[in-house]
Each structure stands twice: as C-alpha cells, then as structure tokens.
Design an enzyme around this catalytic site. Structure first.
Site, PDB file in Angstrom:
ATOM      1  N   SER A 143       1.126  -0.736  -0.146  1.00  0.00           N
ATOM      2  CA  SER A 143      -0.076   0.151   0.028  1.00  0.00           C
ATOM      3  C   SER A 143       1.004   1.184  -0.058  1.00  0.00           C
ATOM      4  O   SER A 143       0.201   2.311  -0.700  1.00  0.00           O
ATOM      5  CB  SER A 143      -0.780   0.225   1.271  1.00  0.00           C
ATOM      6  OG  SER A 143      -1.182  -0.745   2.156  1.00  0.00           O
ATOM      7  N   HIS A 164      -2.689  -2.947  -6.068  1.00  0.00           N
ATOM      8  CA  HIS A 164      -3.347  -2.174  -5.243  1.00  0.00           C
ATOM      9  C   HIS A 164      -4.819  -2.144  -4.944  1.00  0.00           C
ATOM     10  O   HIS A 164      -4.875  -1.812  -5.842  1.00  0.00           O
ATOM     11  CB  HIS A 164      -2.488  -0.936  -4.662  1.00  0.00           C
ATOM     12  CG  HIS A 164      -2.415  -0.553  -3.127  1.00  0.00           C
ATOM     13  ND1 HIS A 164      -3.461   1.019  -3.471  1.00  0.00           N
ATOM     14  CD2 HIS A 164      -3.270  -1.220  -2.463  1.00  0.00           C
ATOM     15  CE1 HIS A 164      -3.363   1.323  -1.895  1.00  0.00           C
ATOM     16  NE2 HIS A 164      -3.428   0.028  -1.178  1.00  0.00           N
ATOM     17  N   GLU A 176      -5.501  -0.081  -7.828  1.00  0.00           N
ATOM     18  CA  GLU A 176      -4.614   0.961  -8.325  1.00  0.00           C
ATOM     19  C   GLU A 176      -2.875   0.059  -8.858  1.00  0.00           C
ATOM     20  O   GLU A 176      -2.541  -1.080  -8.363  1.00  0.00           O
ATOM     21  CB  GLU A 176      -3.532   1.576  -7.606  1.00  0.00           C
ATOM     22  CG  GLU A 176      -3.632   2.830  -7.078  1.00  0.00           C
ATOM     23  CD  GLU A 176      -3.223   4.175  -5.983  1.00  0.00           C
ATOM     24  OE1 GLU A 176      -3.174   3.164  -4.734  1.00  0.00           O
ATOM     25  OE2 GLU A 176      -2.950   4.854  -5.654  1.00  0.00           O
ATOM     26  N   ASN A 214      -3.426   6.241  -0.531  1.00  0.00           N
ATOM     27  CA  ASN A 214      -2.976   6.353   0.980  1.00  0.00           C
ATOM     28  C   ASN A 214      -2.002   7.708   1.197  1.00  0.00           C
ATOM     29  O   ASN A 214      -1.915   7.981   1.887  1.00  0.00           O
ATOM     30  CB  ASN A 214      -1.561   5.426   1.461  1.00  0.00           C
ATOM     31  CG  ASN A 214      -2.803   4.123   1.565  1.00  0.00           C
ATOM     32  OD1 ASN A 214      -3.826   4.213   1.775  1.00  0.00           O
ATOM     33  ND2 ASN A 214      -2.602   2.586   0.837  1.00  0.00           N
TER      34      ASN A 214
END
Ligand code: CAA
Length: 308
Positions: A143, A164, A176, A214
């Site tokens: 992540s 991801h 992602e 993130n």
C-alpha cells in the site's frame, strides 16, 4: 494493447500487439502469498472470475481463517440471492491451499500480499522469484512501499508490478496499478486487462510513496487521530463529522480500524521517511495504540470495540 474477451472459463487473455504481430498471453492460474484479509479477498475475487488460485501461507491457521472469511461472504451472497450455491461451489473448487512457497511454481502471476514491511515483502519476493516460472508476473499488493525497491529483490524487475487492492476486496471496485521504474509496458498491459476481467477498475499510477490512494487517505486519518488526541472532539463526533458532513461511507477512525492501525502506522512511517516531510508524522496516539496491541478490527479493539 487491448483486453480480449475470455474464450474459455478460467482464462484471462490479453492481446498484445508487438513487432512480431499479435500474440495472445494468458493468466490462467494465479498464486497469492499471504492469507490475511487482503490475500483472502484477492483469492475470492479471482476464483469468482473463473481463475484457478493457489493461496499460500506458512501459518496453518491463516489458511483456515481465509477460507472461513470467504465462506462467510459466500453464505451472505447466497442468502441475498446474489450468487447461486452452484456458483459458490464452482468458485470454491478453484482454490487450492498450500503452506510451501514452492506451490507458486505453476502460476502465470504471483501476487504477494504479506505484512506491510519492506524487509518482509522483499524476502517473500526473493523467495517467490526463485521458484516461480521464469515468465510469470510478480505483483505486490503493497500500500505504500516503492515497487522499484521491491522489484530490486528479484531477477525480473521488468515483470514486477504493484496491484493495490482495497479492503474489503470483494466490494471495492478499484485496483491501483503501479508501474515501477523498470516495469515493462507488456506487464502493465497484462495486469490492466486482468483487473478489468475481475470486474474491477484499474487506475494506473506511478511509483511514489503511498501512490495516490494512501498519500491522500492516510494524512486525513492521521489528522483525525490528532483531533482525538488533542481533545477537539470524541471519536464518535469525529467520525460523524466526516460521515454526515462529507458523505464518507465510514468515519476516518472506523476506517483506520478496518485497515489496521499497524498498517496505518507503517504507511505513515513510509510517507514521512521517503517524502521527508513532517506533515506525514504519525500521531503519537497511533503509535501508542499499536504498541498496546490495539490494532483495530483484527485484534477486537482499536478506536472502537469489535465483538466476535
Ligand atoms: N467482506 C466482504 N463483503 C463485505 C464486507 C467484507 N468485509 N463488508 C461489507 N461487505 C459487503 C456486504 O455484504 C454488502 O454487500 P451487498 O451490497 O452485496 O449486500 C456491502 O458490502 C455493504 O455492506 P453493509 O451493508 O454491511 O455495510 P455498509 O453499507 O456500511 O458498507 C463498507 C460497508 C463497504 C465497508 C463501507 O462502509 C465502505 O465502503 N467503507 C469504506 C471502505 C474503504 O474506504 N476501504 C478502503 C480502505 S483503504 C485500503 O484498503 C487500502 C490501503 O492500502 C490501506
């Protein structure tokens, strides 16, 4: 490049137009290393899409836990008439379980979904690289950690990519897709097609700490924890503000519990270290809660209490 249609159940094709003409490539079998929340969800969505899955984890209880999580999801979807029992049986039958990493040897793509820690992930990728088929793609569900750095632990950086997924994997539509510095265009094309065949939406991003998701999400969660620590409001009020005022499906503190407070802390540490900015400094309260073993839903308590 364009994604092709599946011509047989259990096969994901992409037609890649190269100098040598159009060649068809196949992702027929995936292996997933790490049977935690993310690995289990990833295994479920591949099996439901008709792909043969080998789920690998050295810990015997992890595999049992992962299968129990899938069974709970499948029971719920049968109760709600979203799937038939026959569809569930067929998805279940595509999943093989293994404790030994050598079981990834047959896979066209191996997805690493172990704990969010550079050394742990590099170690797993190094081991996978040794036993995976030479042409297999290696994806990591990190992540926040650099794909380029993880790829450097292998002898095939051109075939290493970030994939991801988001928690809960069976529900969240995004993947992602993160291209490392050495990731080949063909690897990206195959993974984009694969994600589309899972019924999810791939969004391609470049390899920067925390990617887009993130880098944007964790500062918000961290700020909510600072608000709690400083007594700006209590936990219910902080979450209510974001749910009712910003239409977030859950408040940031409940979301931190869902993600895992240890994972949140690791991501913030990566952002602060790699981007060198104090705005990513983890709230001391977050560190304290992780030290106390209050990790969120998985430990039964985080900012909120979880029973059963
Ligand atoms: N596993 C599988 N399915 C689940 C689930 C789980 N853990 N939790 C909920 N669901 C399913 C339910 O079965 C239900 O399915 P149907 O629509 O088919 O009936 C659906 O999700 C909605 O569930 P609920 O009605 O019980 O609850 P809800 O409407 O409050 O939704 C939620 C729950 C989907 C978790 C929602 O609150 C939500 O979207 N929250 C935000 C989640 C999020 O932001 N995730 C990303 C985290 S960041 C991350 O994962 C990446 C990272 O690197 C940190």
């Amino acid at each position: 490049m364009r994604a092709g249609q599946p011509e047989e159940e259990g096969k994901i094709f992409v037609e890649a137009e190269g100098r040598e003409g159009t060649k068809r490539q196949l992702i027929e079998r995936v292996a997933i290393v790490g049977a935690g929340t993310m690995g289990s969800g990833i295994a479920q969505v591949f099996a439901e899409a008709g792909v043969a899955v080998t789920l690998v984890d050295a810990a015997p209880t992890a595999l049992q836990w992962a299968m129990a999580a899938m069974e709970r999801n499948w029971s719920r979807s049968v109760e709600k008439s979203k799937r038939t029992p026959a569809e569930v049986d067929s998805a279940r039958s595509r999943i093989a379980l293994a404790h030994d990493i050598a079981a990834v040897g047959e896979a066209d793509m191996v997805i690493e979904a172990v704990f969010e820690d550079v050394a742990t992930k590099q170690g797993v990728l190094r081991d996978v690289d040794r036993v995976a088929a030479p042409e297999a793609l290696l994806a990591t569900n990190t992540s926040s950690i650099s794909i380029t750095q993880l790829a450097a632990a292998t002898e095939r950086p051109g075939r290493v990519i970030g994939m991801h997924f988001f928690n809960p994997v069976p529900v969240m539509p995004l993947v992602e897709v993160v291209r490392g510095l050495l990731t080949q265009a063909e690897t990206v094309a195959r993974v984009l097609a694969c994600v589309t065949r899972l019924g999810k939406t791939p969004v391609e991003v470049h390899d920067f700490p925390g990617f887009v998701s993130n880098r944007v999400l964790l500062p918000m969660i961290n700020e909510a924890i600072f608000c709690l620590q400083e007594g700006v409001a209590d936990k219910d009020a902080i979450d209510a503000v974001m749910r009712l005022g910003m239409a977030h499906p859950m408040g940031p503190l409940a979301l931190a519990d869902l993600i895992g407070l240890d994972v949140c802390l690791n991501i913030l540490d990566v952002l602060q270290r790699e981007l060198g900015e104090d705005k990513y400094r983890p709230a001391p309260l977050l560190r304290k809660m992780v030290a106390a073993g209050k990790l969120g839903r998985k430990s039964g308590e985080g900012f909120f209490l979880y029973e059963g």
